[in-house]
Design an enzyme around this catalytic site. Structure first.
Site, PDB file in Angstrom:
ATOM      1  N   ASP A 216      27.258  78.941  43.340  1.00 35.41           N
ATOM      2  CA  ASP A 216      27.753  79.199  41.991  1.00 35.41           C
ATOM      3  C   ASP A 216      27.630  80.700  41.729  1.00 35.41           C
ATOM      4  O   ASP A 216      26.582  81.187  41.319  1.00 35.41           O
ATOM      5  CB  ASP A 216      26.917  78.404  40.973  1.00 35.41           C
ATOM      6  CG  ASP A 216      27.306  78.734  39.527  1.00 35.41           C
ATOM      7  OD1 ASP A 216      28.220  79.567  39.324  1.00 35.41           O
ATOM      8  OD2 ASP A 216      26.689  78.156  38.610  1.00 35.41           O
TER       9      ASP A 216
ATOM     10  N   LYS B 103      32.687  86.340  33.284  1.00 32.70           N
ATOM     11  CA  LYS B 103      31.629  87.323  33.487  1.00 32.70           C
ATOM     12  C   LYS B 103      32.116  88.508  34.307  1.00 32.70           C
ATOM     13  O   LYS B 103      32.071  89.629  33.847  1.00 32.70           O
ATOM     14  CB  LYS B 103      30.412  86.654  34.131  1.00 32.70           C
ATOM     15  CG  LYS B 103      29.661  85.825  33.092  1.00 32.70           C
ATOM     16  CD  LYS B 103      29.022  84.585  33.601  1.00 32.70           C
ATOM     17  CE  LYS B 103      28.556  83.740  32.421  1.00 32.70           C
ATOM     18  NZ  LYS B 103      28.161  82.401  32.812  1.00 32.70           N
TER      19      LYS B 103
ATOM     20  N   TRP C  87      20.823  77.448  35.164  1.00 37.33           N
ATOM     21  CA  TRP C  87      22.144  77.035  35.680  1.00 37.33           C
ATOM     22  C   TRP C  87      22.000  76.093  36.861  1.00 37.33           C
ATOM     23  O   TRP C  87      22.723  75.112  36.965  1.00 37.33           O
ATOM     24  CB  TRP C  87      23.017  78.251  36.005  1.00 37.33           C
ATOM     25  CG  TRP C  87      23.463  78.933  34.750  1.00 37.33           C
ATOM     26  CD1 TRP C  87      23.131  80.180  34.324  1.00 37.33           C
ATOM     27  CD2 TRP C  87      24.298  78.367  33.714  1.00 37.33           C
ATOM     28  NE1 TRP C  87      23.698  80.431  33.101  1.00 37.33           N
ATOM     29  CE2 TRP C  87      24.416  79.346  32.705  1.00 37.33           C
ATOM     30  CE3 TRP C  87      24.948  77.145  33.544  1.00 37.33           C
ATOM     31  CZ2 TRP C  87      25.174  79.128  31.534  1.00 37.33           C
ATOM     32  CZ3 TRP C  87      25.688  76.923  32.387  1.00 37.33           C
ATOM     33  CH2 TRP C  87      25.802  77.903  31.402  1.00 37.33           C
TER      34      TRP C  87
HETATM   35  C1  LIG Z   1      27.988  81.159  32.727  1.00 35.91           C
HETATM   36  C2  LIG Z   1      27.554  80.386  33.908  1.00 35.91           C
HETATM   37  C3  LIG Z   1      27.960  79.056  34.114  1.00 35.91           C
HETATM   38  C4  LIG Z   1      28.813  78.315  33.127  1.00 35.91           C
HETATM   39  O1  LIG Z   1      30.115  78.752  33.195  1.00 35.91           O
HETATM   40  P1  LIG Z   1      31.276  78.082  32.309  1.00 35.91           P
HETATM   41  O2  LIG Z   1      32.471  78.776  32.873  1.00 35.91           O
HETATM   42  O3  LIG Z   1      30.989  78.420  30.879  1.00 35.91           O
HETATM   43  O4  LIG Z   1      31.280  76.624  32.546  1.00 35.91           O
HETATM   44  C5  LIG Z   1      27.545  78.427  35.271  1.00 35.91           C
HETATM   45  N1  LIG Z   1      26.763  79.045  36.174  1.00 35.91           N
HETATM   46  C6  LIG Z   1      26.349  80.323  35.994  1.00 35.91           C
HETATM   47  C7  LIG Z   1      25.498  80.963  37.038  1.00 35.91           C
HETATM   48  C8  LIG Z   1      26.732  81.034  34.868  1.00 35.91           C
HETATM   49  O5  LIG Z   1      26.322  82.294  34.702  1.00 35.91           O
END
Ligand SMILES: *Cc1c(COP(=O)(O)O)cnc(C)c1O
Length: 360
Positions: free
Chosen positions: A172, A196, A102
């Site tokens: 993030d 998530k 990521w």
């Molecule tokens: C799942 C995830 C993403 C991507 O998220 P989207 O909402 O599908 O764009 C980005 N960073 C991390 C750490 C993730 O777990």
């Protein structure tokens, strides 16, 4: 009906009481004779839902008043571009920590808009560890420092928050927001896709310090401009109303569970059960440095990868689903976000032990 224990990395399980409340209110929210899905986002009913959700999130995360909370769309992935576009503020470059897949995606996207200085890179260890902060190659003139507190794929999580001083810290938190208390004032910006640990897919939350808003690059698309969203209460265009409402129900549920302190206690207990099972066996293994193991995403491999399919099939017969690991890591991955009941982890550990006895 049997509800399965879903160990998917995302979209993930939602708390059953929240789904039941949504079901009870599906046709008629609060005596209005309408589903939340059918409401105008500008009507007083939805406005009250939106405001309550924000107030509850502010309470749960203890968000200071000088931060805006934005309820956006486009996923965390859109934020990979929005962050440099909004936060460079005339500077040339930004610092990025590369701790996994990521982070790498965030770096690739940011490189389209600015000079990226990778301050630390754990790729050579296959993203199984994190370099000490003292060894990071920080640029004192960076517009911000971006990192990924929990790498969802390799299962690596920061147990500490980098202290970047005057340089705004950008996180993030897609896969560990709300899993434990954080001091929001240590961050310039926190963002997370909802699917998530917040709610259903389709909603992205950005928590951003006010002084970082208002100086976006001219080329910034309107829909990625924080100032536009902040000035319009995240309703410049039609927001993801139903996801916003469901997220609001989750924030209330979190308050009823005792808030993030209680979530952390429960999350530590769930993760410890799984890691203990892995560490006490010669059959399962997890390559991540113990210090940096994720509380949310627990990857593990079997001593014999030819048994992977059999493992998944046996797990499914016990209603334990979506355990297949990411292709870059192989093996299995158990994602155990807030809504995964402790019982789900107990049953997974039980299944793992009997599988090992049978085939190990
Ligand atoms: C799942 C995830 C993403 C991507 O998220 P989207 O909402 O599908 O764009 C980005 N960073 C991390 C750490 C993730 O777990």
């Amino acid at each position: 009906m049997t509800r399965k224990y879903n160990f998917s990395a995302g979209p993930a399980m939602l708390p059953q009481p929240v789904l039941e409340q949504a079901q009870a209110e599906l046709l008629d929210w609060n005596g209005t004779g309408q589903s939340v899905m059918e409401m105008s986002h500008r009507g007083k009913e939805f406005m009250s839902i939106a405001e309550t959700a924000e107030a509850d999130l502010r309470e749960v995360m203890n968000i200071p008043d000088n931060y805006k909370v934005l309820f956006l769309q486009g996923g965390a992935t859109s934020q990979f571009a929005a962050i440099p576009l909004n936060l460079l503020r005339g500077k040339e470059g930004a610092d990025y920590v590369n701790t996994g897949i990521w982070s790498t995606k965030a770096i690739t996207e940011a490189s389209r808009y600015c000079l990226v200085n990778v301050v630390s890179n754990s790729e050579s260890s296959h993203f199984t560890s994190i370099q000490n902060y003292e060894e990071w190659n920080i640029n004192p003139d960076a517009a911000y420092l971006h990192y990924t507190p929990n790498e969802t794929i390799a299962g690596v999580e920061f147990p500490w928050v980098p202290d970047t001083g005057e340089i705004p810290l950008v996180a993030d938190m897609s896969s560990n927001i709300l899993s434990r208390p954080v001091d929001v004032s240590e961050f310039g910006l926190i963002y997370a896709g909802a699917q998530k640990n917040i709610g259903p897919a389709g909603l992205t939350i950005v928590i951003v310090r006010e002084d970082l808003i208002g100086d976006a690059m001219d080329i910034t698309p309107t829909m990625l401009n924080y100032d536009v969203h902040a000035k319009n209460g995240s309703m410049y265009n039609t927001p993801s109303t139903y996801a916003w409402y469901l997220a609001g129900l989750i924030f209330k549920w979190l308050k009823q569970q005792g808030g993030l302190e209680q979530m952390e206690i429960l999350n530590r207990r769930k993760a410890a059960m799984l890691y203990d099972c892995i560490d006490n066996s010669d059959f399962y293994s997890n390559p991540v440095d113990k210090e940096y193991r994720s509380l949310m995403n627990v990857p593990f491999t079997l001593a014999n990868s030819e048994l992977n399919e059999k493992f998944l099939t046996e797990a499914a017969t016990r209603d334990l689903v979506y355990l297949k690991g990411h292709k870059s890591v192989g093996g299995m991955r158990a994602s155990i976000y807030n809504a995964m009941p402790e019982q789900g982890v107990i049953e997974l550990v039980d299944m793992m032990k009997s599988f090992e006895t049978k085939y190990g």
